[in-house]
Design a protein around this motif. Structure first.
Motif, mmCIF file in Angstrom:
data_model
loop_
_atom_site.group_PDB
_atom_site.id
_atom_site.type_symbol
_atom_site.label_atom_id
_atom_site.label_comp_id
_atom_site.label_asym_id
_atom_site.label_seq_id
_atom_site.Cartn_x
_atom_site.Cartn_y
_atom_site.Cartn_z
ATOM 1 N N LYS A 1 0.855 -1.192 0.000
ATOM 2 C CA LYS A 1 0.000 0.000 0.000
ATOM 3 C C LYS A 1 0.891 1.242 0.000
ATOM 4 C CE LYS A 1 -3.723 2.275 2.597
ATOM 5 N NZ LYS A 1 -4.577 2.192 3.810
ATOM 6 N N TYR A 2 0.597 2.172 -0.892
ATOM 7 C CA TYR A 2 1.391 3.400 -0.973
ATOM 8 C C TYR A 2 1.299 4.187 0.329
ATOM 9 C CZ TYR A 2 1.640 2.412 -5.959
ATOM 10 O OH TYR A 2 1.880 1.809 -7.171
ATOM 11 N N ASP A 3 2.441 4.758 0.715
ATOM 12 C CA ASP A 3 2.546 5.462 1.987
ATOM 13 C C ASP A 3 3.356 6.736 1.771
ATOM 14 O OD1 ASP A 3 3.043 6.402 4.545
ATOM 15 O OD2 ASP A 3 3.638 4.454 5.349
ATOM 16 N N PRO A 4 2.781 7.919 2.064
ATOM 17 C CA PRO A 4 3.532 9.162 1.845
ATOM 18 C C PRO A 4 4.791 9.260 2.690
ATOM 19 C CG PRO A 4 1.525 9.575 3.097
ATOM 20 C CD PRO A 4 1.434 8.163 2.602
ATOM 21 N N ALA B 1 6.896 6.749 3.023
ATOM 22 C CA ALA B 1 7.908 5.872 2.433
ATOM 23 C C ALA B 1 8.801 6.664 1.483
ATOM 24 C CB ALA B 1 7.240 4.704 1.711
ATOM 25 N N ASN B 2 9.859 6.024 1.020
ATOM 26 C CA ASN B 2 10.861 6.703 0.192
ATOM 27 C C ASN B 2 10.257 7.171 -1.130
ATOM 28 O OD1 ASN B 2 13.119 6.594 -1.996
ATOM 29 N ND2 ASN B 2 14.217 6.751 -0.054
ATOM 30 N N LYS B 3 10.391 8.454 -1.414
ATOM 31 C CA LYS B 3 9.837 9.041 -2.640
ATOM 32 C C LYS B 3 10.482 8.470 -3.885
ATOM 33 C CE LYS B 3 9.766 13.489 -5.136
ATOM 34 N NZ LYS B 3 10.065 14.933 -5.046
ATOM 35 N N GLY B 4 11.819 8.409 -3.874
ATOM 36 C CA GLY B 4 12.523 7.930 -5.053
ATOM 37 C C GLY B 4 12.149 6.520 -5.425
ATOM 38 N N HIS B 5 11.759 5.726 -4.451
ATOM 39 C CA HIS B 5 11.379 4.332 -4.677
ATOM 40 C C HIS B 5 9.869 4.161 -4.796
ATOM 41 C CE1 HIS B 5 15.319 2.199 -4.070
ATOM 42 N NE2 HIS B 5 15.624 3.435 -3.774
ATOM 43 N N GLY B 6 9.170 5.244 -5.040
ATOM 44 C CA GLY B 6 7.761 5.148 -5.392
ATOM 45 C C GLY B 6 6.803 5.071 -4.231
ATOM 46 N N PHE B 7 7.216 5.500 -3.038
ATOM 47 C CA PHE B 7 6.327 5.551 -1.877
ATOM 48 C C PHE B 7 5.761 4.181 -1.492
ATOM 49 C CE2 PHE B 7 5.966 9.993 -3.497
ATOM 50 C CZ PHE B 7 6.419 10.658 -2.362
ATOM 51 N N LEU B 8 6.465 3.106 -1.812
ATOM 52 C CA LEU B 8 6.055 1.774 -1.377
ATOM 53 C C LEU B 8 7.005 1.303 -0.281
ATOM 54 C CD1 LEU B 8 5.073 0.001 -4.710
ATOM 55 C CD2 LEU B 8 3.586 0.368 -2.742
ATOM 56 N N PRO B 9 6.485 0.937 0.886
ATOM 57 C CA PRO B 9 7.352 0.494 1.984
ATOM 58 C C PRO B 9 8.106 -0.779 1.615
ATOM 59 C CG PRO B 9 5.142 1.013 2.785
ATOM 60 C CD PRO B 9 5.064 1.015 1.283
ATOM 61 N N VAL B 10 9.339 -0.897 2.123
ATOM 62 C CA VAL B 10 10.162 -2.087 1.882
ATOM 63 C C VAL B 10 10.439 -2.773 3.209
ATOM 64 C CG1 VAL B 10 11.188 -1.216 -0.236
ATOM 65 C CG2 VAL B 10 12.284 -0.714 1.945
ATOM 66 N N TYR B 11 10.553 -4.108 3.154
ATOM 67 C CA TYR B 11 10.750 -4.912 4.353
ATOM 68 C C TYR B 11 11.201 -6.302 3.921
ATOM 69 C CZ TYR B 11 5.948 -5.485 2.766
ATOM 70 O OH TYR B 11 4.840 -5.651 1.984
ATOM 71 N N PRO B 12 11.764 -7.090 4.851
ATOM 72 C CA PRO B 12 12.253 -8.422 4.492
ATOM 73 C C PRO B 12 11.124 -9.425 4.290
ATOM 74 C CG PRO B 12 13.317 -7.561 6.485
ATOM 75 C CD PRO B 12 12.122 -6.706 6.217
ATOM 76 N N ALA B 13 11.508 -10.623 3.826
ATOM 77 C CA ALA B 13 10.539 -11.697 3.623
ATOM 78 C C ALA B 13 11.268 -13.029 3.549
ATOM 79 C CB ALA B 13 9.723 -11.462 2.353
ATOM 80 N N ILE C 1 3.487 8.790 -7.797
ATOM 81 C CA ILE C 1 4.269 7.668 -7.286
ATOM 82 C C ILE C 1 5.175 7.056 -8.354
ATOM 83 C CG2 ILE C 1 2.893 7.046 -5.279
ATOM 84 C CD1 ILE C 1 2.346 5.344 -8.648
ATOM 85 N N ASN C 2 5.105 7.546 -9.579
ATOM 86 C CA ASN C 2 6.070 7.071 -10.571
ATOM 87 C C ASN C 2 6.534 8.219 -11.453
ATOM 88 O OD1 ASN C 2 3.317 5.715 -12.148
ATOM 89 N ND2 ASN C 2 4.627 7.016 -13.360
ATOM 90 N N SER C 3 7.503 7.922 -12.289
ATOM 91 C CA SER C 3 8.105 8.936 -13.140
ATOM 92 C C SER C 3 7.137 9.389 -14.225
ATOM 93 C CB SER C 3 9.373 8.380 -13.793
ATOM 94 O OG SER C 3 9.027 7.458 -14.824
ATOM 95 N N HIS C 4 7.486 10.491 -14.875
ATOM 96 C CA HIS C 4 6.712 11.043 -15.991
ATOM 97 C C HIS C 4 7.549 11.093 -17.263
ATOM 98 C CE1 HIS C 4 3.834 12.785 -12.946
ATOM 99 N NE2 HIS C 4 4.940 12.757 -12.230
ATOM 100 N N GLN D 1 -4.322 3.357 -6.239
ATOM 101 C CA GLN D 1 -4.989 2.072 -6.145
ATOM 102 C C GLN D 1 -3.959 0.948 -6.190
ATOM 103 O OE1 GLN D 1 -7.662 2.336 -9.462
ATOM 104 N NE2 GLN D 1 -9.167 3.575 -8.354
ATOM 105 N N PRO D 2 -4.263 -0.216 -5.589
ATOM 106 C CA PRO D 2 -3.273 -1.298 -5.540
ATOM 107 C C PRO D 2 -2.926 -1.830 -6.919
ATOM 108 C CG PRO D 2 -5.410 -2.039 -4.723
ATOM 109 C CD PRO D 2 -5.511 -0.561 -4.878
ATOM 110 N N ASN D 3 -1.696 -2.312 -7.044
ATOM 111 C CA ASN D 3 -1.216 -2.857 -8.313
ATOM 112 C C ASN D 3 -1.762 -4.243 -8.588
ATOM 113 O OD1 ASN D 3 0.789 -0.747 -9.200
ATOM 114 N ND2 ASN D 3 1.630 -1.228 -7.190
ATOM 115 N N GLN D 4 -2.140 -4.944 -7.547
ATOM 116 C CA GLN D 4 -2.708 -6.280 -7.706
ATOM 117 C C GLN D 4 -4.054 -6.296 -7.005
ATOM 118 O OE1 GLN D 4 0.242 -9.246 -6.710
ATOM 119 N NE2 GLN D 4 1.593 -8.566 -8.353
ATOM 120 N N ALA D 5 -5.102 -6.220 -7.828
ATOM 121 C CA ALA D 5 -6.463 -6.105 -7.315
ATOM 122 C C ALA D 5 -7.425 -6.516 -8.417
ATOM 123 C CB ALA D 5 -6.752 -4.663 -6.863
#
Length: 821
Positions: free
Chosen positions: A99-102, A104-116, A601-604, A774-778
């Motif tokens: 889920k997009y989060d303001p 989160a890192n702007k350069g990386h598209g405002f999507l939080p990163v974490y391990p898995a 959230i992405n480039s133009h 909106q989510p990328n997978q929905a």
């Protein structure tokens, strides 16, 4: 050199110089996978993409307290209960699911990163004991810790390079094996969206102890009579290893088959290998008649290597390659097979609509086709190695490639500093060893915009060392890099008034001068250094969004009028000493939302949006990169409430003269300046506008735009209708919102819901809106200016895939696809 020393646990790919690679015997998008699995012969190359168990660890930081070297994490143990984890299919990017989060890192598209964590079971036969058995990972982002049956095989930190582990000592032969992979993308290697997960293929390899080393076959051709009846001398370099405990005398048989499958050469030599030893042989043969690889004729040869030990066939390896010539000229640019070719290129990241970086092979082919549709003939891999399927697509479809290493030195950060160590060349070795047989690759790029070091003595040292490493494995291509504001040893900071001085750093050793931007200095540089060969390694960076005609920074949208490309391409196109250029970028990508911030959230930058829908700016390049008459008008002609007000009408095109008509009334004919655009200011009235393009007085092209009615229905248009039932093959389906006459409504933003049933699934959605949260997978997506997209992916069983789209107050649409086994 002993192979066990090269791939021992923990080294990952540091020793890939001698060991590199996945055997590239595949042909054609998803057929790659099925063909590799079903390949006849003693070698097994088995895909391990299905049925992975997955657990994300949102909110966790780096390693979240796990010391992989000191203790076994519970998730890495063979008996860990992962039954509650969800099942995923590789390639897989789990960050794109977030889920997009303001915050989160702007350069990386405002999507939080974490391990898995990922876990998978696979079986090995008892008869595999005593054989060479290893795992190949094409790419994991990033910092992967890999366990097999509770034993740590090793760690691989790089997010863009492949790696492998020998599993012969940790494997359970004749039973079940448990593979566990910990992934941590929280440290960035770049400044764009990088995703996270096992985002490329994983392969299990089983071979005789005497076998061809991965990436161990290289075909080098010297072409004669290239313009008449070409022939070639073919040099074949083959590296073989003996992992047994006995010395063996092996017969190495190389067979060359032409693009039609006909055998055209057959060579045999003996090679004696001591226990644990690897060795190489060089074979030379003449091909009297050759079919050259080119952009128009993608002729590919197959080199089949067979190894016989004591008269028995023990290994078969297939390698595709192409025969062609490359030449760069300081005055006249680039030549392919002695034919001048202007590099009409685009730079691209590896980020896709819906799936992020986890793209199946078929989407790489789709992307190359979309770029070719606008006249693009070259791609720069920005700023890292791409998936193997990308290079296969370029070979098969006809696309030139600037292959690029992520960074200089031994670290994994975005930029190199003076004094950073550079003793380990594994990342460059792997790039060359993995990719050197691809005829589409026309240059090696060592780095991008290393402004801290590119004009330093240190920079010269590290660049020269990396060049030497490349030359160990390939001398057929020039070496370059992409240099920014101080190429030509000018002052950092884009100081256009500075004089050129004596060259330092990279430029004193590289073969090609890559120029990022700064076209005002092309002539001064060429005059100062007329012997240097130049090209535009990065041009453009023009921003615009599809169907937007007024910039709205708070909404994260940029006007199409802002995407004026002519000041980027025109300086390249009129100078024959510039070999061409790579526009930043072909596709939009997540992250770097210049010039906007949240909610963008992405480039133009793209000529195409994330879905591959062309922006108006794409038509400029299609006009000047193509050879067919073309005119293109914008904006759209739906402007209720603007009746009588002035509308700026722009036209891109390549015709001599262009006439504008509004509702049948001519607004005059204008000459089209070469590599420019023309425009009119006209009062708006509903109806239609038309551009008539004339060449030498004859009508050559027409573009008509009509005022549409209200949204009335949905229309589904698949990229194709037949898929392979391999669990991988993915088809983009364009979703159009149309009026009662079937015309796309250019302002429609209806929310569309999707149902994908039968022999396939919904792999992701998108719409090209750079500010859509909106989510990328929905199972839904709002249209953006009349269009959105759903990705349909096949299952492993054949049958019909049914795709249905619905929206309130609109006629629904449905389409059927066929998944074939």
């Amino acid at each position: 050199m002993k192979r066990r020393d090269l791939i021992k646990a923990g080294m990952a790919v540091a020793a890939s110089a001698a060991l590199a690679g996945v055997c590239e015997s595949a042909k054609g998008q998803s057929a790659d996978l099925a063909g590799a699995i079903a390949a006849a012969g003693p070698r097994r190359h088995e895909l391990l993409d299905a049925n992975w168990r997955f657990q994300a660890l949102p909110g966790k930081s780096v390693d979240h307290g796990v010391n992989h070297a000191a203790a076994m994490p519970a998730q890495g143990a063979a008996d860990f209960d992962d039954s509650a984890w969800r099942i995923v299919q590789l390639p897989h990017d789990y960050i794109v699911e977030g889920k997009y989060d303001p915050k989160a890192n702007k350069g990386h598209g405002f999507l939080p990163v974490y391990p898995a964590w990922y876990r998978r079971h696979f079986a090995l036969a008892a008869s595999d004991s005593g054989k060479a058995v290893w795992l190949d990972f094409e790419g994991v982002y990033r910092d992967a810790h890999v366990y097999l049956n509770g034993k740590l095989l090793g760690r691989h930190q790089g997010g863009y390079t492949p790696f492998r582990f020998d599993i012969s000592k940790a494997a359970n032969f004749g039973g079940d094996n448990v593979l566990a992979v910990y992934v941590d993308p929280t440290k960035f290697e770049g400044w764009w969206y990088e995703g996270g997960g096992i985002y490329r293929h994983v392969w299990l390899n089983v071979a005789d102890p005497v076998h061809v080393l991965p990436w161990g076959v290289y075909a080098i051709s010297e072409v004669h009579n290239v313009r008449d009846k070409p022939s070639a001398d073919l040099t074949i370099q083959t590296s073989v290893v003996n992992e047994s405990r006995q010395q063996h005398t092996c017969e190495i048989v190389s067979t060359v088959s032409d693009p039609h499958g006909k055998s055209v050469a057959h060579i045999s030599n003996e090679l004696i290998l001591a226990p644990g030893e690897s060795g190489s042989i060089t074979q030379v043969t003449a091909l009297n008649h050759v079919a050259l690889w080119s952009l128009e004729n993608r002729n590919l040869y197959t080199l089949t290597t067979r190894i016989y030990r004591n008269g028995s066939l023990v290994d078969v390896h297939n390698q595709r390659f192409g025969i062609r010539t490359l030449r760069y000229d300081a005055n006249n640019g680039f030549f392919l097979n002695e034919q001048h070719v202007e590099l009409q290129g685009t730079c691209n990241h590896q980020d896709f609509v819906g799936v992020g970086i986890g793209a199946p092979d078929s989407l790489w082919y789709w992307r190359v086709r979309k770029l070719k549709e606008i006249g693009c003939n070259a791609v720069r891999c920005s700023h890292n190695l791409m998936a193997p399927a990308f290079y296969n697509a370029c070979d098969e479809l006809g696309m030139l490639v600037m292959d690029e290493n992520r960074r200089l030195g031994d670290d994994y950060g975005p930029k190199t500093a003076v004094g950073d160590p550079y003793k380990n060349m594994w990342h460059v070795d792997e790039m060359v060893l993995r990719d050197r047989n691809h005829p589409s690759i026309i240059m090696w790029s060592l780095c991008n915009e290393e402004y801290k070091v590119q004009n330093s003595h240190y920079g010269k040292e590290v660049f020269a060392a990396l060049m030497q490493s490349i030359h160990k494995y390939d001398r057929t291509r020039p070496i370059t890099c992409a240099m920014n504001g101080n190429w030509g040893n000018r002052q950092i900071g884009w100081d256009a008034s500075a004089d050129f001085h004596r060259l330092h750093g990279f430029e004193t050793v590289e073969n090609l001068q890559g120029c990022n931007y700064d076209p005002g200095n092309y002539d001064r540089f060429q005059k100062s250094y007329p012997h240097l060969k130049m090209f535009g390694s990065e041009i453009g960076s023009n921003t615009s969004d599809r169907g937007i005609y007024k910039t709205d920074i708070p909404r994260g949208l940029v006007s199409a009028y802002h995407g004026d490309p002519e000041n980027s391409w025109q300086p390249v196109a009129v100078r024959p000493f510039i070999a061409g250029g790579f526009v930043w970028t072909g596709f939009d990508y997540r992250g770097e939302p210049t010039p906007c911030g949240w909610p963008s959230i992405n480039s133009h930058f793209g000529l195409l949006d994330m879905c591959g829908f062309p922006k108006d700016v794409a038509m400029y390049y299609k006009a000047w990169w193509g050879d067919k008459p073309l005119v293109h008008l914008f904006p759209h002609w739906n402007w209720p409430g603007h009746e009588g007000k002035t509308i700026r009408v722009w036209c891109y095109g390549n015709c001599d003269k262009i006439e504008l008509r509004v509702n049948g009334t001519s607004y005059g004919t204008k000459a089209m300046p070469r590599l420019k655009h023309i425009q009119w200011d006209v009062p708006y009235a509903p109806g239609h506008i038309e551009a008539y393009g004339y060449n030498h007085g004859s009508l050559s092209a027409i573009h008509r735009i009509e005022t549409t009615g209200r949204p009335a229905a949905l229309l589904l248009t698949p990229d194709r209708y037949v898929l392979r039932a391999d669990g991988q093959d993915t088809v983009p389906i364009t979703v159009s919102v149309v009026d009662s006459a079937g015309r796309i409504v250019p302002t429609a933003d209806n929310k569309v819901r999707f149902s994908v049933t039968g022999a396939g699934v919904n792999a992701g959605v998108g719409n090209g809106d750079p500010a859509c949260l909106q989510p990328n997978q929905a199972n839904y997506r709002s249209a953006f200016n009349g269009l959105c997209m759903v990705l349909a992916r096949s299952n492993y069983t054949g049958g019909i895939i049914r795709v249905r789209a619905t929206a309130p107050n609109l006629q629904p649409a449905a389409v059927q696809l066929l998944a074939k086994t």
